[in-house]
Motif scaffolding. Sequence first.
Motif, mmCIF file in Angstrom:
data_model
loop_
_atom_site.group_PDB
_atom_site.id
_atom_site.type_symbol
_atom_site.label_atom_id
_atom_site.label_comp_id
_atom_site.label_asym_id
_atom_site.label_seq_id
_atom_site.Cartn_x
_atom_site.Cartn_y
_atom_site.Cartn_z
ATOM 1 N N TYR A 134 -28.328 -64.087 12.940
ATOM 2 C CA TYR A 134 -27.896 -63.121 13.961
ATOM 3 C C TYR A 134 -29.111 -62.462 14.616
ATOM 4 N N THR A 135 -30.069 -62.036 13.804
ATOM 5 C CA THR A 135 -31.280 -61.393 14.318
ATOM 6 C C THR A 135 -32.076 -62.359 15.190
ATOM 7 N N ALA A 136 -32.209 -63.593 14.729
ATOM 8 C CA ALA A 136 -32.963 -64.595 15.496
ATOM 9 C C ALA A 136 -32.288 -64.866 16.837
ATOM 10 N N VAL A 137 -30.969 -65.025 16.843
ATOM 11 C CA VAL A 137 -30.240 -65.291 18.090
ATOM 12 C C VAL A 137 -30.360 -64.089 19.024
ATOM 13 N N ALA A 138 -30.229 -62.890 18.493
ATOM 14 C CA ALA A 138 -30.355 -61.687 19.330
ATOM 15 C C ALA A 138 -31.737 -61.609 19.968
ATOM 16 N N ASP A 139 -32.770 -61.889 19.197
ATOM 17 C CA ASP A 139 -34.141 -61.861 19.729
ATOM 18 C C ASP A 139 -34.337 -62.932 20.804
ATOM 19 N N GLN A 140 -33.794 -64.125 20.558
ATOM 20 C CA GLN A 140 -33.936 -65.213 21.522
ATOM 21 C C GLN A 140 -33.151 -64.923 22.801
ATOM 22 N N LEU A 141 -31.973 -64.322 22.665
ATOM 23 C CA LEU A 141 -31.200 -63.954 23.855
ATOM 24 C C LEU A 141 -31.963 -62.928 24.695
ATOM 25 N N LYS A 142 -32.575 -61.981 24.025
ATOM 26 C CA LYS A 142 -33.358 -60.963 24.725
ATOM 27 C C LYS A 142 -34.507 -61.629 25.492
ATOM 28 N N GLU A 143 -35.195 -62.545 24.836
ATOM 29 C CA GLU A 143 -36.295 -63.271 25.481
ATOM 30 C C GLU A 143 -35.785 -64.108 26.656
ATOM 31 N N ALA A 144 -34.667 -64.789 26.456
ATOM 32 C CA ALA A 144 -34.111 -65.645 27.503
ATOM 33 C C ALA A 144 -33.727 -64.820 28.733
ATOM 34 N N HIS A 159 -18.159 -65.630 18.131
ATOM 35 C CA HIS A 159 -17.174 -66.455 17.432
ATOM 36 C C HIS A 159 -17.796 -67.526 16.554
ATOM 37 N N ASP A 160 -18.933 -68.069 16.981
ATOM 38 C CA ASP A 160 -19.587 -69.154 16.254
ATOM 39 C C ASP A 160 -21.094 -69.022 16.446
ATOM 40 N N LEU A 161 -21.716 -68.287 15.565
ATOM 41 C CA LEU A 161 -23.130 -67.967 15.696
ATOM 42 C C LEU A 161 -24.007 -69.220 15.671
ATOM 43 N N ALA A 162 -23.688 -70.152 14.802
ATOM 44 C CA ALA A 162 -24.492 -71.375 14.707
ATOM 45 C C ALA A 162 -24.425 -72.181 15.997
ATOM 46 N N ALA A 194 -23.790 -70.970 18.984
ATOM 47 C CA ALA A 194 -24.523 -70.204 19.989
ATOM 48 C C ALA A 194 -26.024 -70.427 19.838
ATOM 49 N N ALA A 195 -26.500 -70.493 18.609
ATOM 50 C CA ALA A 195 -27.930 -70.735 18.370
ATOM 51 C C ALA A 195 -28.329 -72.102 18.922
ATOM 52 N N ARG A 196 -27.488 -73.120 18.708
ATOM 53 C CA ARG A 196 -27.779 -74.460 19.237
ATOM 54 C C ARG A 196 -27.775 -74.448 20.766
ATOM 55 N N ARG A 197 -26.794 -73.794 21.354
ATOM 56 C CA ARG A 197 -26.718 -73.716 22.812
ATOM 57 C C ARG A 197 -27.931 -72.992 23.385
ATOM 58 N N LEU A 198 -28.329 -71.917 22.726
ATOM 59 C CA LEU A 198 -29.469 -71.140 23.200
ATOM 60 C C LEU A 198 -30.753 -71.949 23.103
ATOM 61 N N GLU A 199 -30.902 -72.702 22.034
ATOM 62 C CA GLU A 199 -32.084 -73.559 21.876
ATOM 63 C C GLU A 199 -32.141 -74.584 23.007
ATOM 64 N N LEU A 257 -28.041 -69.135 35.883
ATOM 65 C CA LEU A 257 -28.698 -69.033 34.578
ATOM 66 C C LEU A 257 -28.150 -67.850 33.786
ATOM 67 N N THR A 258 -27.950 -66.734 34.459
ATOM 68 C CA THR A 258 -27.406 -65.547 33.796
ATOM 69 C C THR A 258 -26.002 -65.814 33.269
ATOM 70 N N ARG A 259 -25.184 -66.523 34.055
ATOM 71 C CA ARG A 259 -23.827 -66.862 33.592
ATOM 72 C C ARG A 259 -23.891 -67.724 32.335
ATOM 73 N N LYS A 260 -24.818 -68.674 32.303
ATOM 74 C CA LYS A 260 -24.963 -69.512 31.102
ATOM 75 C C LYS A 260 -25.312 -68.654 29.891
ATOM 76 N N LEU A 261 -26.195 -67.691 30.092
ATOM 77 C CA LEU A 261 -26.562 -66.801 28.980
ATOM 78 C C LEU A 261 -25.385 -65.943 28.542
ATOM 79 N N LEU A 262 -24.573 -65.516 29.474
ATOM 80 C CA LEU A 262 -23.398 -64.719 29.116
ATOM 81 C C LEU A 262 -22.398 -65.549 28.302
ATOM 82 N N VAL A 263 -22.270 -66.825 28.647
ATOM 83 C CA VAL A 263 -21.394 -67.717 27.879
ATOM 84 C C VAL A 263 -21.932 -67.874 26.454
ATOM 85 N N ILE A 264 -23.237 -68.042 26.331
ATOM 86 C CA ILE A 264 -23.846 -68.174 25.000
ATOM 87 C C ILE A 264 -23.661 -66.887 24.207
ATOM 88 N N THR A 265 -23.829 -65.740 24.865
ATOM 89 C CA THR A 265 -23.640 -64.452 24.206
ATOM 90 C C THR A 265 -22.209 -64.319 23.700
#
Length: 76
Positions: free
Chosen positions: A10-20, A50-53, A55-60, A37-45
Motif C-alpha cells: 500500500y505504501t509503495a503504491v501510494a508513493d508511486q501514484l504520488k510520483e506518477a 479493490h485490488d492493490l496488487a 493496481a501495482a501492476r497497472r501502475l508499473e 494520462l490523469t484519467r488513467k491514473l484515476l482508474v489505477i487509484t
Amino acid sequence: MEHDGQLELYTAVADQLKEAHARVRASQVPEGVRMALTRKLLVITAAAKHDLADAARRLESFMKDLDEGRIPEEDH
C-alpha cells in the motif's frame, strides 16, 4: 505477517501514484494528453481500493510507458 506485506505494498503504491501524478503534471504534452494520462491514473487509484496488487501492476506498466515515451492520443 501478511498484514505487514500488504501495508508495505500500500505504501509503495501510494508513493508511486504520488510520483506518477507529479510527472504527469510536469510533462510537456498537450492538455488533452495530460487529461488522458490523469484519467488513467484515476482508474489505477480506484483499482487500488479493490485490488492493490492489480493496481501495482497497472501502475508499473503506466510508469514504463511514460519512461519509454508511449503516451495516449490527445482527446478531442
